[in-house]
Enzyme design. Structure first.
Site, short mmCIF file in Angstrom:
data_model
loop_
_atom_site.label_atom_id
_atom_site.label_comp_id
_atom_site.label_asym_id
_atom_site.label_seq_id
_atom_site.Cartn_x
_atom_site.Cartn_y
_atom_site.Cartn_z
N HIS A 17 0.84 -1.21 0.00
CA HIS A 17 0.00 0.00 0.00
C HIS A 17 0.88 1.26 0.00
O HIS A 17 0.61 2.22 -0.73
CB HIS A 17 -0.88 0.05 1.27
N LYS A 41 -18.20 -6.85 8.66
CA LYS A 41 -16.91 -7.53 8.88
C LYS A 41 -16.36 -7.16 10.24
O LYS A 41 -16.55 -6.03 10.71
CB LYS A 41 -15.90 -7.07 7.82
N ARG A 89 -1.93 -6.63 -8.26
CA ARG A 89 -0.77 -7.45 -7.94
C ARG A 89 -0.57 -8.51 -9.01
O ARG A 89 0.35 -8.45 -9.79
CB ARG A 89 -0.96 -8.12 -6.57
N SER A 128 -3.05 -7.70 2.92
CA SER A 128 -3.38 -7.53 4.33
C SER A 128 -3.84 -8.86 4.91
O SER A 128 -3.52 -9.21 6.04
CB SER A 128 -4.50 -6.50 4.50
O1 PNS Z 1 -8.83 -3.49 0.37
P1 PNS Z 1 -10.05 -4.11 -0.24
O2 PNS Z 1 -10.82 -4.85 0.82
O3 PNS Z 1 -9.73 -4.94 -1.44
O4 PNS Z 1 -10.98 -2.90 -0.75
C1 PNS Z 1 -12.24 -3.13 -1.34
C2 PNS Z 1 -13.06 -1.82 -1.37
C3 PNS Z 1 -13.15 -1.23 0.01
C4 PNS Z 1 -12.38 -0.82 -2.29
C5 PNS Z 1 -14.49 -2.14 -1.91
O5 PNS Z 1 -15.03 -3.20 -1.18
C6 PNS Z 1 -15.40 -0.93 -1.85
O6 PNS Z 1 -15.32 -0.04 -2.65
N1 PNS Z 1 -16.29 -0.89 -0.82
C7 PNS Z 1 -17.23 0.19 -0.62
C8 PNS Z 1 -18.66 -0.24 -0.97
C9 PNS Z 1 -18.90 -0.17 -2.46
O7 PNS Z 1 -18.86 0.87 -3.06
N2 PNS Z 1 -19.13 -1.34 -3.07
C10 PNS Z 1 -19.34 -1.48 -4.48
C11 PNS Z 1 -18.01 -1.52 -5.23
S1 PNS Z 1 -18.28 -2.15 -6.83
#
Ligand code: PNS
Length: 161
Positions: A17, A41, A89, A128
């Site tokens: 990150h 979560k 990645r 993570s």
């Molecule tokens: O670090 P991560 O867990 O891969 O991040 C995922 C994240 C937080 C970017 C994604 O889950 C997200 O955008 N969550 C917010 C809710 C949302 O907008 N969901 C629809 C995305 S298509």
């Protein structure tokens, strides 16, 4: 150059990150590191702990650390930012990221674009999730996370060699 939002769980922040944020600052004036709060979560570290870890590890006035609930595109609208940065990645990341980027574009009505950056080669296997698992099972994650995150993991799970 505009600002970009770098969303994620950051539970915890990894050196992958950090590398992405640093390289994002070569393309954007400002990077908003936005922790997505998911009430469904149970995270390892609370939102406040995660924010503090990021602020300690990245002391750059061009980096804002924030959190949000709900849809990312709504947060982008509130912040008046229309670029999302995500790291890629390996090929395995592609499908999920492609799905999210397209869904976000659909939801935002072309108002939001996602920019992908390749994760630094030193960290392409670091996530993570794997850091949490290794640390909780007694393995060392030294070199994979910033020093303050390592100290916090050691405080939680015990010191690793
Ligand atoms: O670090 P991560 O867990 O891969 O991040 C995922 C994240 C937080 C970017 C994604 O889950 C997200 O955008 N969550 C917010 C809710 C949302 O907008 N969901 C629809 C995305 S298509």
């Amino acid at each position: 150059m505009p600002a970009a939002i770098y969303p994620g769980s950051f539970d915890p922040l990894t050196n992958g990150h950090v590398s992405l944020i640093q390289r994002g600052l070569m393309m954007f004036d400002k990077v908003v590191v936005a922790i997505a709060v998911n009430p469904k979560k149970t995270p390892l570290f609370s939102v406040e702990e995660r924010k503090q870890l990021i602020r300690e590890a990245i002391q750059d006035p061009r980096v804002e650390v924030d959190d949000f609930q709900g849809l990312l595109v709504d947060y982008c609208r509130r912040k008046n930012v229309n670029v999302i940065v995500r790291g890629l990645r390996a090929v395995s990341d592609f499908e999920y990221e492609f799905q999210m980027a397209n869904m976000n574009r659909k939801l935002a009505g072309n108002g939001v674009e996602t920019v992908f950056m390749m994760t630094g080669e030193d960290y392409f296997y670091v996530s993570s999730q794997i850091v949490r698992e290794v640390a909780s099972l007694g393995g060392s994650v030294k070199g994979l996370v910033p020093a303050n995150v390592l100290a916090k993991l050691e405080a939680r799970f015990g010191r690793k060699g």
